[in-house]
Scaffold this motif. Structure first.
Motif, short mmCIF file in Angstrom:
data_model
loop_
_atom_site.label_atom_id
_atom_site.label_comp_id
_atom_site.label_asym_id
_atom_site.label_seq_id
_atom_site.Cartn_x
_atom_site.Cartn_y
_atom_site.Cartn_z
N ASN A 1 38.98 48.87 43.45
CA ASN A 1 38.82 48.24 42.13
C ASN A 1 38.09 46.91 42.24
O ASN A 1 38.32 45.99 41.45
CB ASN A 1 40.20 48.03 41.50
N ARG B 1 43.61 46.31 35.77
CA ARG B 1 44.33 47.17 36.71
C ARG B 1 45.50 46.36 37.26
O ARG B 1 45.32 45.32 37.90
CB ARG B 1 43.42 47.59 37.86
N ASP C 1 46.44 51.24 34.91
CA ASP C 1 45.35 50.66 34.13
C ASP C 1 45.87 50.32 32.74
O ASP C 1 46.41 51.18 32.03
CB ASP C 1 44.19 51.64 34.03
#
Length: 267
Positions: free
Chosen positions: A145, A114, A109
């Motif tokens: 994500n 990400r 991150d």
């Protein structure tokens, strides 16, 4: 604001040896580190997308750690076809992002982004592949994500370049990867190395960008019978920047390494 600097294909050699017996790749990477240290604002991450070394030798990884020591920014390294997974893992075993076994995939991150680093290497060979294990890892990460901004980083770019002697060693069987990417709307871009040139294309709506080398640049020769060649064109890196509000896609800048005449009093 999120800023990621991408460096690629640095081809570090043991102390005193030249890349291809002609080019001082170590000195050129040292100059790249100096350029990265001058960036303002500073990048939150320097990502090196493969071919860290030229032959995957222990002494090359030792030299790489020495060359990275002056870098003032957080960094992460990925394997390329000239690297050795085991020796890379041993050399960077103190780094928290590095997997302790298997293929060298990892996620980091960086601000609101990400970064998914995808290992495309095939031990002992120069072309790239994505195994079922690799694709399963990527799918898990993308699903986990799905509501955030994602960048996929890989060494081998997932497209045909049109340069025949490069495409012999490209990423093979990309259909499953393209199908997977097409199912997620939050992939901001795909970044790669390997080709020693800046190239841009798309997979669906996703931009795909390659980063030049900090050493030699591979010749743009598109004729089917073209002979392999490289030039000492200006080395460069990429700077990917997301605005303070983290809205919209990144702007990616091609940054040449060196000292050039200027600044001149106009824009």
């Amino acid at each position: 604001m999120t800023v990621i600097a991408q460096v690629s294909d640095i081809h570090v050699r043991p102390r005193g040896l030249l890349y291809q017996n002609l080019v001082d790749s170590n000195a050129m990477f040292a100059r790249a580190v100096e350029a990265l240290n001058r960036l303002d604002p500073a990048p939150q991450l320097v990502l090196i997308t493969g071919d860290l070394t030229d032959e995957g030798l222990p002494e090359e990884y030792e030299m790489l750690r020495e060359l990275l020591a002056p870098l003032r920014h957080t960094y992460a390294v990925m394997p390329g076809n000239h690297d050795d997974r085991g020796r890379l893992r041993e050399a960077f075993g103190d780094q928290p992002w590095l997997p302790r076994e298997g293929e060298l995939h990892f996620g980091i991150d960086v601000g609101a982004v990400r970064v998914l680093a995808l290992d495309t290497t095939v031990p002992g060979l120069h072309h790239g592949e994505l195994s079922p294990v690799s694709l399963a890892w990527l799918e898990r990460e993308l699903a986990a994500n799905a509501h955030g901004r994602v960048v996929i980083a890989m060494h081998h770019p997932p497209f045909v370049t049109g340069i025949p002697y490069l495409d012999l060693y490209g990423l093979r069987d990309v259909g499953a990867f393209i199908e997977l990417v097409s199912r997620y709307a939050n992939i901001d871009r795909i970044v790669a190395g390997h080709v020693h040139r800046s190239m841009q294309t798309r997979i669906g709506s996703v931009p795909v960008l390659t980063c030049p080398s900090t050493t030699t640049q591979i010749a743009l020769r598109l004729e089917p019978d073209a002979e392999p060649a490289s030039y000492l064109e200006p080395p460069a890196f990429m700077l990917h920047r997301w605005g303070a509000a983290h809205t919209g896609s990144a702007v990616s800048h091609l940054c040449y390494i060196g000292h050039f005449e200027g600044p001149l009093p106009f824009a």
